[in-house]
Design an enzyme around this catalytic site. Sequence first.
Site, PDB file in Angstrom:
ATOM      1  CE  LYS A  73     -41.711  -4.167   1.618  1.00 12.14           C
ATOM      2  NZ  LYS A  73     -42.568  -5.359   1.820  1.00 12.14           N
ATOM      3  CB  SER A 148     -41.602  -6.656   5.440  1.00  7.51           C
ATOM      4  OG  SER A 148     -42.235  -6.773   4.179  1.00  7.51           O
ATOM      5  CB  SER A 172     -45.351  -7.526   3.979  1.00  7.34           C
ATOM      6  OG  SER A 172     -44.414  -8.229   4.730  1.00  7.34           O
TER       7      SER A 172
HETATM    8  N1  GLN Z   1     -43.977 -11.253   8.148  1.00  9.64           N
HETATM    9  C1  GLN Z   1     -43.867 -12.196   7.083  1.00  9.64           C
HETATM   10  C2  GLN Z   1     -42.439 -12.636   6.909  1.00  9.64           C
HETATM   11  O1  GLN Z   1     -41.647 -12.217   7.666  1.00  9.64           O
HETATM   12  C3  GLN Z   1     -44.426 -11.616   5.826  1.00  9.64           C
HETATM   13  C4  GLN Z   1     -43.467 -10.818   5.061  1.00  9.64           C
HETATM   14  C5  GLN Z   1     -44.042 -10.303   3.783  1.00  9.64           C
HETATM   15  O2  GLN Z   1     -45.227 -10.405   3.518  1.00  9.64           O
HETATM   16  N2  GLN Z   1     -43.147  -9.797   2.945  1.00  9.64           N
HETATM   17  O3  GLN Z   1     -42.114 -13.358   6.026  1.00  9.64           O
END
Ligand code: GLN
Length: 473
Positions: A73, A148, A172
């Site tokens: 990532k 994400s 995410s």
């Molecule tokens: N969707 C969640 C957010 O927008 C989780 C993001 C993540 O786990 N990095 O914060």
Amino acid sequence: MLRTYAEVQNAITSGTTVVSILEDYLTRIQENQHLNAFLEVFESSAREQAEKVDEKIKNGNAGRLAGMVIGLKDNLCYEGHKVSAASKILEGFESLYTATAVQRLIDEDAVIIGRLNCDEFAMGSSNENSAFGPVKNALDPNKVPGGSSGGSATAVAAGLCTATLGSDTGGSIRQPASFTGTYGVKPTYGRISRYGLIAYASSFDQIGPFTNSLEDAALLIEVMAGPDEFDATASTENVDDYSSVETPGSKKIAVIKECLDSAGIDPEIKAAVEQQIEALKNDGHTIEYVSFPYLDYMVPTYYVLTTAEASSNLSRFDGVHYGYRSDAAKGVEETYKKSRSEGFGPEVQRRIMAGTFVLSAGYYDAYYTKGQKVRRVLQDKTNEIFKDHDFVLMPTTPTTAFDLDAVTDPISMYLQDIYTVHANLTGNPAISLPLGKHSNGLPFGIQLMAPHFKEKALFNFARLMENKAVTSA
Ligand code: GLN
């Protein structure tokens, strides 16, 4: 196409070189550019590494991940390589050191193939918040891959590498795993060092793998876990042999009533989870429906606390220290303002502002302190469940992958995390494993959460559940 490390090892045993395995993946990446999964392919360093690994295999001294080709990532540092957190603000920035988790993979002879698209600074649930365009779901390019870590999920689903790393602050890893039919694990907070992970919300962030098999996920966590002198929050707790299989006896599993009763859950997902529950019962496990009437507090608490931490963590990107600097600015103050306004995308700006607000003198107690207190209650209540149960079982996501551009208001997007933020608020390890296929043709996962540092038990029970995966419709 080699989808798992077992397949890679078989290929190596029958004489295939790591260089040619890598070449095949590079070709697949070329063929799947429409997915927008990779922001950069590290062709030359990956080839160099692959050649070295081939040499080691010949000499009989290759490591435990020899020939496993892994994508990162784009928020994980890898020395001498660009890293951008999918943000314009880090334009041109190169890592000065390698993240501990990544270094441990390299030390075991994995090959790092490139960096993967994601939501900017890991903020999002659909991978539509990248400064470099949205990622498409490998199973249907009109759908999002989740976020994400969308690039990491779609790359594994499409077989563009053997495995990938993502980060999970509120889901995410697990949500995109559910949307792409892959395995995704968020280890216990502190299980894997965060050194070299670009911070979003430091008391929530954890690195974890995406894979096409449970065994690969277990092995990767085993390699990456453990204390690290560069991260004081990395635990010294013993690292178990997650990759060795043990069949668990009868277990007691809590199912949170409110999760299955929540309004937004797709009926087919609910039915499949219930089918899984019945199958586990038939195998002699005890399932108890417990009430945990805090579901509605999870997402708001998560967003108060993570935006607060983000506003602090992201203050370092000021147009002076790293990456992007506005050409239009004169003087220090204007450099900060213009570089940050031009460099950060809208969602990141929204969160920095929300976080600054909840930390401001007049509102600190009403929001931040309150959020911390709620987090403590959630932790205590979750520990109470685990006093009496081995695992907590719930859906990973309320729906299957949605259309690109379909979810436009931030609150609806935030509610995507309804089942996943729990494990981050409490620090527990949780896995999403593929559960079934919806009548719309898309996959979805089921989520299993364990007590702190019980990854070994989590994997062993997940192995057992995996054989029970159902296909609804
Ligand atoms: N969707 C969640 C957010 O927008 C989780 C993001 C993540 O786990 N990095 O914060």
